[in-house]
Write an enzyme that holds these catalytic residues in place. Structure first.
Site, PDB file in Angstrom:
ATOM      1  N   LYS A   1      -0.581  -7.558  -1.792  1.00  0.00           N
ATOM      2  CA  LYS A   1       0.081  -6.311  -1.382  1.00  0.00           C
ATOM      3  C   LYS A   1       1.582  -6.499  -1.196  1.00  0.00           C
ATOM      4  O   LYS A   1       2.390  -5.725  -1.729  1.00  0.00           O
ATOM      5  CB  LYS A   1      -0.545  -5.788  -0.085  1.00  0.00           C
ATOM      6  CG  LYS A   1       0.135  -4.544   0.478  1.00  0.00           C
ATOM      7  CD  LYS A   1       0.113  -3.377  -0.503  1.00  0.00           C
ATOM      8  CE  LYS A   1       0.938  -2.183  -0.020  1.00  0.00           C
ATOM      9  NZ  LYS A   1       0.337  -1.502   1.122  1.00  0.00           N
TER      10      LYS A   1
ATOM     11  N   PHE B   1       9.875   2.976 -12.083  1.00  0.00           N
ATOM     12  CA  PHE B   1      10.736   2.488 -11.007  1.00  0.00           C
ATOM     13  C   PHE B   1      12.122   2.077 -11.513  1.00  0.00           C
ATOM     14  O   PHE B   1      12.777   1.222 -10.931  1.00  0.00           O
ATOM     15  CB  PHE B   1      10.072   1.321 -10.258  1.00  0.00           C
ATOM     16  CG  PHE B   1       8.952   1.757  -9.346  1.00  0.00           C
ATOM     17  CD1 PHE B   1       9.186   1.992  -8.003  1.00  0.00           C
ATOM     18  CD2 PHE B   1       7.679   1.959  -9.843  1.00  0.00           C
ATOM     19  CE1 PHE B   1       8.164   2.408  -7.170  1.00  0.00           C
ATOM     20  CE2 PHE B   1       6.651   2.376  -9.025  1.00  0.00           C
ATOM     21  CZ  PHE B   1       6.892   2.604  -7.676  1.00  0.00           C
TER      22      PHE B   1
ATOM     23  N   CYS C   1       6.629   1.668   4.186  1.00  0.00           N
ATOM     24  CA  CYS C   1       6.028   0.466   3.583  1.00  0.00           C
ATOM     25  C   CYS C   1       7.057  -0.502   3.016  1.00  0.00           C
ATOM     26  O   CYS C   1       7.251  -1.591   3.559  1.00  0.00           O
ATOM     27  CB  CYS C   1       5.031   0.882   2.496  1.00  0.00           C
ATOM     28  SG  CYS C   1       3.560   1.696   3.133  1.00  0.00           S
TER      29      CYS C   1
ATOM     30  N   LYS D   1       9.933  -2.284   5.415  1.00  0.00           N
ATOM     31  CA  LYS D   1       9.426  -3.191   6.460  1.00  0.00           C
ATOM     32  C   LYS D   1       8.561  -4.296   5.863  1.00  0.00           C
ATOM     33  O   LYS D   1       8.506  -5.414   6.400  1.00  0.00           O
ATOM     34  CB  LYS D   1       8.696  -2.419   7.547  1.00  0.00           C
ATOM     35  CG  LYS D   1       7.448  -1.669   7.134  1.00  0.00           C
ATOM     36  CD  LYS D   1       6.174  -2.410   7.488  1.00  0.00           C
ATOM     37  CE  LYS D   1       4.952  -1.584   7.155  1.00  0.00           C
ATOM     38  NZ  LYS D   1       3.682  -2.351   7.336  1.00  0.00           N
TER      39      LYS D   1
END
Length: 436
Positions: free
Chosen positions: A206, A251, A262, A265
């Site tokens: 993640k 992106f 998200c 941090k």
């Protein structure tokens, strides 16, 4: 065997997961410490905005499979417990605050039945899952723990839960994997890739994914700075490099950078954890990624001063956008709001409009002025800033605003507006990374 699930933490992630798991036919018990949030959810109402989730929640509440409570003992009959609480940045540093995660696991430990599985979905520093599993071995040895990171995009949360592009599970044994395969069978049957990992790798997937996305965003914003200095066009540059399959075009939209609860941090917590592990240099590049991202906001303010004056005290600026992205009411670490607040601090009169984010923004920054409709926001404005790419803003006919503003100047901080359309209507149009 029909499985019963609990979801601990019913914020954005938890409420979404609970409703989606209910829609797959499971009995789901959502638990949260906030009585107001629980009351809303129990009434089939969302405490936040997410397209499509309100309809799904109301639908599932009617089935009787889904319920919400503040009573942790309600999870005693559940077979699987999904931990979906927040991991905010610590107040005294870059590291993640694991208070809520550890508290959630401790709260349910007394109620875990034999053979139950605790499944973390929160984004945590690597090593957290194993430490929680070790703790459970002492407090609830009859249970096991796995990690199943979420990859939700705000605005697409239901889609990303029910039709994800992959399912990653961190497990310590075959039994845990088989239980999760049973839970996700309807999704696996759609052909969704299934990736089994150990606990540390699942945690790292993640934060690695978020770090890579942040890197792409900051890279194109760095190219935007170079394009402006060299007289180039970052939108053409992004299009050209995006055709390279090794790079891809997602992106690569130059603008004011990333925000939300998200990416900022998570990359900071990743750096902090790497330093704790003695691998600080491996992630040193993320410091520059973070710096580029914050610098993109300052560049907008510099452009505003170039267009108006170093002294902004005599000017009114309309800000279109308060949320960190469209199709959301999330204003956490929003670049748009950060810019608005800095401009107000510099003396400008700032009025903010957003289709969904006004109330959350007002709670965070009550001293800013807000307008419910775009025309009120731009009335007598010396300059307009487009800072969140809501489709409503792309649909604006610039000629309809011409008679309302004091000066026809707009800065497109997201490179999403039709530049030629605005220029034909007589507007001075500036977009980041484009000099003509």
């Amino acid at each position: 065997m029909t499985l019963t699930l609990s979801v601990v933490g019913c914020g954005y992630l938890g409420a979404t997961h609970a409703a989606c798991m209910s829609s797959l036919g499971f009995t789901v018990i959502g638990v949260d410490t906030d009585p107001n949030k629980v009351a809303m959810l129990q009434n089939g109402e969302l405490p936040f905005y997410e397209p499509g989730l309100d309809t799904l929640l109301a639908q599932e509440m009617k089935t009787g499979r889904l319920s919400f409570t503040t009573d942790f003992s309600a999870v005693k009959d559940a077979d699987i417990h999904f931990v979906c609480v927040g991991t905010p940045q610590s107040k005294d540093g870059l590291a993640a605050d694991l208070t809520y995660v550890r508290s959630a696991v401790a709260e349910i430990a007394p109620y875990l039945k034999d053979g139950s599985l605790v499944v973390g979905k929160s984004t945590v520093p690597v090593g957290t899952a194993q430490s929680l599993r070790d703790e459970l071995a002492k407090t609830a040895p009859q249970a096991d723990l796995a990690w199943n990171p979420e990859f939700l995009r705000e605005g697409f949360a239901v889609e990303d839960t029910l039709t994800p592009n992959r399912l990653v599970v961190g497990v310590a044994n075959d039994r845990a994997e088989q239980i999760l395969k049973e839970v996700y069978k309807p999704i696996i049957d759609l052909g969704t890739p299934w990736i089994r990992a150990d606990l540390p790798t699942a945690e790292l997937v993640k934060v690695a994914a978020n770090s890579f996305l942040a890197t792409k965003i900051s890279f194109i914003n760095a190219m935007a700075e170079v394009c402006e200095a060299a007289g180039g066009d970052v939108t053409v540059l992004a299009q050209a490099i995006g055709y390279d399959p090794r790079i891809g075009n997602k992106f690569l939209q130059a603008g004011i950078g990333f925000g939300g609860g998200c990416l900022p941090k998570d990359i900071r917590a990743f750096m902090a954890r790497a330093e704790e592990l003695g691998a600080k240099q491996a992630l040193e590049f993320l410091r520059e990624i973070d710096a580029i991202n914050l610098r993109a906001r300052q560049r907008v303010i510099d452009v505003v001063r170039d267009e108006l004056s170093e002294d902004l005290t005599q000017y009114k600026i309309a800000v279109l956008g308060a949320t960190f992205k469209p199709d959301s009411d999330d204003v956490r670490d929003s670049p748009a709001l950060d810019i608005a607040v800095q401009l107000q601090a510099a003396g400008a009169a700032v009025v903010v409009h957003d289709p969904k984010g006004i109330e959350p923004a007002r709670k965070r920054f009550p001293k800013l002025e807000y307008a419910e409709v775009v025309t009120n926001a731009v009335k007598d404005a010396d300059l307009i800033l487009h800072l969140t790419e809501w489709k409503e803003y792309r649909a604006i006919d610039p000629s309809t605003l011409s008679s309302l503003v004091k000066s026809k100047i707009i800065i497109d901080g997201r490179n999403m507006l039709d530049r030629e359309l605005w220029r034909k209507a007589g507007w001075k149009f500036h977009a980041l990374g484009r000099t003509d």
